[in-house]
Design a protein around this motif. Structure first.
Motif, mmCIF file in Angstrom:
data_model
loop_
_atom_site.group_PDB
_atom_site.id
_atom_site.type_symbol
_atom_site.label_atom_id
_atom_site.label_comp_id
_atom_site.label_asym_id
_atom_site.label_seq_id
_atom_site.Cartn_x
_atom_site.Cartn_y
_atom_site.Cartn_z
ATOM 1 N N UNK A 30 0.826 -1.214 0.000
ATOM 2 C CA UNK A 30 0.000 0.000 0.000
ATOM 3 C C UNK A 30 0.864 1.269 0.000
ATOM 4 N N UNK A 31 0.465 2.214 -0.853
ATOM 5 C CA UNK A 31 1.246 3.437 -0.996
ATOM 6 C C UNK A 31 0.269 4.607 -1.189
ATOM 7 N N UNK A 32 0.648 5.780 -0.679
ATOM 8 C CA UNK A 32 -0.248 6.944 -0.778
ATOM 9 C C UNK A 32 0.001 7.698 -2.082
ATOM 10 N N UNK A 64 -6.510 0.254 3.643
ATOM 11 C CA UNK A 64 -6.526 0.879 4.967
ATOM 12 C C UNK A 64 -5.719 2.171 4.972
ATOM 13 N N UNK A 65 -5.941 2.985 5.951
ATOM 14 C CA UNK A 65 -5.234 4.258 5.985
ATOM 15 C C UNK A 65 -3.834 4.097 6.542
ATOM 16 N N UNK A 66 -2.927 4.881 6.001
ATOM 17 C CA UNK A 66 -1.524 4.772 6.406
ATOM 18 C C UNK A 66 -1.200 5.628 7.608
ATOM 19 N N UNK A 67 0.072 5.572 7.999
ATOM 20 C CA UNK A 67 0.567 6.344 9.139
ATOM 21 C C UNK A 67 0.673 7.814 8.756
ATOM 22 N N UNK A 68 0.493 8.663 9.699
ATOM 23 C CA UNK A 68 0.684 10.077 9.424
ATOM 24 C C UNK A 68 1.295 10.746 10.636
#
Ligand SMILES: [Zn+2]
Length: 412
Positions: A30-32, A64-68
């Motif tokens: 997964x990549x933004x 899913x949402x990534x780290x921020x």
């Protein structure tokens, strides 16, 4: 290269940026969106527009949402690998093995058809059609719009540009228009490649050749061929002949080969020829469990039985396979001195004797290599086993999806 529009299958719309982003999501997901822009140096609006198009066509999904580090978490993107499909076909002199896979080359279903000789171009094409029809019938839940196309790993010499099997010695056929036939029958994109080249492609994407720029994949079965990868690209040569190492002369006084020459590597180390050599020696009075295994009918002798007997400790068969390994080691030493691969990946029925054959190959290479590095060239078995060629056939379509340049220019 203009892509012919094929209405029934997934549109392989191509643009440099689209493939670049798609491949980035495949390898890094997964990549933004922001990370894609950073890594590809495309502008964020360009990335957003193309990602929207990819999401609309369902090939990319938000995960899913990534780290921020503070602020809103970025939405991550992945390839919708389980919802898109590829058909792969491996055509050997004796059988047609077809699979349908997802984009990770995970096999969902398969069809195996024996080829009964003699065959004609027409009868072979109709067997190919039947195998695809059967596969589609068995998997009615699969949306045809989500099938990227059909990849074919074909025995013999293949014109990959026109999709024609130029010469298939094991089938005694010439100029079979496989691509044209399957495209018109199924309205899907079709790509064809030689079987050993397909094995190399399969190993490069999903097997022991992953991330290796220079390697050779050698198929030792009914015949012998090699797929040569240099700088991450398959070598085809001027007229698609490269890798035909089975017809490299090893012994000018050796047995006659199917090609008409004497002492080719194939005539010394391919399955049917090993069986022939065993038969001659057994008739002369050598002892082996093969006599019992064939009910004293040596016409039943096959390379497969020799492997089985060797693995059960039959000394005659072990000696025979060691001798075969020596012939292969001589051929592979020649290849090492021409191509200088970092490793050689072995597949095909004859290699099922494992270390008995492999150790003899390695010993021969270590005796004959010109330098310490050449002597130490790694020799290993295929990771994909009997599936190597058919997975390679599937990869022909993955290359089409993930890369913009002509097939095989960038396989990794
Ligand atoms: Zn030959």
């Amino acid at each position: 290269m203009t892509q012919k529009l094929l209405a029934g299958s997934f549109q392989l719309m191509k643009s440099l940026n689209r493939s670049l982003i798609l491949n980035k999501i495949r390898t890094e997901g997964p990549i933004s969106r922001a990370e894609i822009a950073k890594q590809t140096k495309l502008t964020p609006p360009t990335v957003s527009n193309i990602v929207k198009e990819l999401i609309d066509s369902d090939i990319v999904i938000e995960s899913n949402q990534g780290e921020s580090r503070g602020g809103r978490k970025p939405t991550m993107l992945i390839i919708n690998a389980k919802n898109f499909f590829v058909i792969g076909i491996d055509v050997s002199p004796t059988s047609i093995y077809s699979v349908i896979t997802n984009l990770n080359a995970g096999i969902i279903d398969s069809v195996f058809i024996d080829i009964i000789h003699p065959v004609t171009n027409e009868s072979l094409l109709s067997l190919l059609s039947n195998s695809v029809k059967q596969l589609l019938n068995q998997n009615k839940q699969i949306n045809h719009e989500h099938i990227l196309g059909i990849g074919v790993a074909m025995h013999g010499i293949v014109d990959i540009e026109n999709g024609i099997a130029i010469y298939a010695p094991g089938l005694k056929l010439r100029n079979i228009p496989i691509k044209e036939h399957l495209e018109s029958e199924f309205n899907m994109t079709v790509k064809i490649e030689n079987d050993a080249n397909s094995m190399a492609l399969g190993e490069a994407w999903f097997g022991n050749g992953y991330d290796i720029g220079d390697f050779v994949c050698v198929n030792v079965g009914q015949g012998i061929g090699a797929g040569i990868i240099i700088n991450g690209k398959l070598l085809h040569g001027n007229e698609f002949l490269s890798g035909e190492i089975g017809h490299m002369t090893i012994d000018i006084d050796g047995p006659k080969c199917s090609c008409g020459n004497y002492g080719c590597l194939e005539a010394l180390a391919a399955g049917p020829y090993i069986a022939e050599r065993a038969k001659k020696q057994l008739v002369m009075g050598e002892e082996s469990m093969l006599i019992e295994m064939t009910d004293n009918n040596l016409d039943q002798l096959t390379g497969e039985l020799i492997n089985q007997a060797a693995l059960q400790g039959d000394q005659f068969c072990i000696k025979l396979l060691k001798q075969t390994g020596k012939y292969l080691g001589i051929g592979l030493s020649n290849l090492i001195h021409i191509v200088n691969p970092s490793c050689i990946i072995m597949g095909g029925g004859v290699t099922k004797s494992g270390d008995i054959l492999l150790d003899s190959i390695k010993d021969t290479i270590s005796q004959r290599g010109l330098t310490d590095q050449a002597k130490a060239t790694q020799v290993m078995l295929t990771k994909l086993g009997d599936q190597a060629a058919v997975i390679g056939a599937v990869c022909l379509m993955l290359v089409e999806l993930f890369f913009t340049e002509s097939p095989h220019k960038n396989i990794l």
